[in-house]
Design a protein around this motif. Structure first.
Motif, PDB file in Angstrom:
ATOM      1  N   ALA A 138      28.690  55.368  86.121  1.00 29.08           N
ATOM      2  CA  ALA A 138      28.183  55.828  87.409  1.00 29.08           C
ATOM      3  C   ALA A 138      28.747  54.995  88.542  1.00 29.08           C
ATOM      4  CB  ALA A 138      26.653  55.750  87.437  1.00 29.08           C
ATOM      5  N   ALA A 139      29.075  55.663  89.635  1.00 29.82           N
ATOM      6  CA  ALA A 139      29.452  54.951  90.849  1.00 29.82           C
ATOM      7  C   ALA A 139      28.251  54.167  91.352  1.00 29.82           C
ATOM      8  CB  ALA A 139      29.917  55.940  91.912  1.00 29.82           C
ATOM      9  N   ASP A 140      28.506  52.981  91.899  1.00 28.18           N
ATOM     10  CA  ASP A 140      27.409  52.129  92.369  1.00 28.18           C
ATOM     11  C   ASP A 140      26.415  52.881  93.250  1.00 28.18           C
ATOM     12  OD1 ASP A 140      28.605  50.061  91.071  1.00 28.18           O
ATOM     13  OD2 ASP A 140      29.161  48.920  92.856  1.00 28.18           O
ATOM     14  N   CYS A 141      26.928  53.721  94.132  1.00 29.93           N
ATOM     15  CA  CYS A 141      26.080  54.387  95.124  1.00 29.93           C
ATOM     16  C   CYS A 141      25.287  55.563  94.556  1.00 29.93           C
ATOM     17  CB  CYS A 141      26.927  54.891  96.281  1.00 29.93           C
ATOM     18  SG  CYS A 141      27.908  53.634  97.112  1.00 29.93           S
ATOM     19  N   SER A 142      25.728  56.093  93.429  1.00 32.66           N
ATOM     20  CA  SER A 142      25.187  57.375  92.983  1.00 32.66           C
ATOM     21  C   SER A 142      23.698  57.331  92.654  1.00 32.66           C
ATOM     22  CB  SER A 142      25.968  57.889  91.767  1.00 32.66           C
ATOM     23  OG  SER A 142      25.901  56.975  90.691  1.00 32.66           O
ATOM     24  N   ALA A 143      23.226  56.223  92.129  1.00 29.22           N
ATOM     25  CA  ALA A 143      21.805  56.142  91.756  1.00 29.22           C
ATOM     26  C   ALA A 143      20.893  56.201  92.979  1.00 29.22           C
ATOM     27  CB  ALA A 143      21.539  54.866  90.968  1.00 29.22           C
ATOM     28  N   PHE A 144      21.442  55.870  94.148  1.00 27.05           N
ATOM     29  CA  PHE A 144      20.638  55.896  95.373  1.00 27.05           C
ATOM     30  C   PHE A 144      20.651  57.270  96.036  1.00 27.05           C
ATOM     31  CE2 PHE A 144      22.034  51.551  94.723  1.00 27.05           C
ATOM     32  CZ  PHE A 144      20.834  50.852  94.817  1.00 27.05           C
ATOM     33  N   ALA A 145      21.482  58.165  95.522  1.00 28.41           N
ATOM     34  CA  ALA A 145      21.598  59.484  96.124  1.00 28.41           C
ATOM     35  C   ALA A 145      20.548  60.455  95.604  1.00 28.41           C
ATOM     36  CB  ALA A 145      22.991  60.059  95.875  1.00 28.41           C
ATOM     37  N   ARG A 146      20.009  60.187  94.390  1.00 26.02           N
ATOM     38  CA  ARG A 146      19.040  61.110  93.794  1.00 26.02           C
ATOM     39  C   ARG A 146      17.852  60.340  93.234  1.00 26.02           C
ATOM     40  NH1 ARG A 146      20.387  66.395  92.964  1.00 26.02           N
ATOM     41  NH2 ARG A 146      18.600  66.517  91.545  1.00 26.02           N
ATOM     42  N   GLY A 147      16.658  60.806  93.562  1.00 27.80           N
ATOM     43  CA  GLY A 147      15.455  60.161  93.062  1.00 27.80           C
ATOM     44  C   GLY A 147      15.234  60.351  91.570  1.00 27.80           C
TER      45      GLY A 147
END
Length: 229
Positions: A138-147
């Motif tokens: 996963a890209a570092d930012c991706s987890a912050f894009a979806r709850g």
């Protein structure tokens, strides 16, 4: 005998532990917050640790040293392997480990992380938690894009994260080694729509082509608003 072996400058070492995590032989350990060469006969002189050091504290020199002892290294790695079957290395924060699903009172019930570390730069390619795993990159930012990132993407998978824009490394080399050493069942990539994330997808594709066996691969792209594109 005269041979190539590493030398560590303790004054330049910042104690990050990346070199210890990169050393496949377990020759480097962290002592009092600094990297040290544990035993000279553990060092194979190939220098995998050199590019991992962000401060240039490690150099390769030719000097008098005992010969590389493959049997001693194997015994050393076996002795430090945790009961859970993971190969560890580096500082406590970067040492590979597997743990059971957390109790409700310890961590939120929705947490689906099952191993540590998760940063691709820190994980050891020999870590036991990769054996037979469904791998999520996963890209570092991706987890912050979806709850719902944990439940939707991480559940039942070994998760590693990275950012090709911030990490000055070629992810494909480590991924190829992971794919070759372990019976990876599938690879899922979750990336953002931004151009820099294309480096992650190229690294996975390059590693899949180099590993020598077919592995099912799925790529998911998220918008900056969390939409699945």
């Amino acid at each position: 005998m005269i041979r190539k072996i590493i030398t560590i400058d303790s004054e330049r070492c910042n104690g990050c532990g990346l070199c210890a995590a990169a050393c496949h032989e377990g020759a480097i350990g962290m002592v009092n917050g600094k990297a040290v060469l544990l035993r000279e006969d553990y060092c194979d002189g190939l220098g995998d640790c050199l590019p991992a050091c962000p401060t240039g504290a490690i150099t390769m020199t030719e000097r008098e040293a005992p010969a590389y002892d493959e049997a001693a290294v194997a015994a050393h790695l076996a002795a430090r392997k945790p009961a859970g079957g993971c190969a560890g290395g580096g500082c406590p924060g970067s040492r590979s480990q597997t743990f059971a699903a957390p109790a409700a009172e310890a961590l939120p019930a929705e947490t689906c992380l099952g191993q540590w570390p998760v940063q691709l730069r820190l994980v050891s390619p020999m870590a036991g938690f990769f054996d037979g795993a469904d791998l999520l990159l996963a890209a570092d930012c991706s987890a912050f894009a979806r709850g719902d990132f944990h439940a939707r993407y991480m559940k039942g998978k070994v998760t590693v994260i990275g950012c090709p824009k911030l990490d000055p490394v070629d992810y494909s080399e480590k991924l190829t080694e992971i794919f070759r050493l372990h019976n990876i069942r599938s690879v899922t990539l979750v990336r953002m729509e931004v151009p820099c994330c294309g480096g992650l997808e190229r690294a996975v594709q390059k590693a899949l082509a180099a590993c020598g066996r077919p592995i099912p691969f799925e790529s998911v792209t998220l918008s900056v608003r969390g939409e699945i594109l």
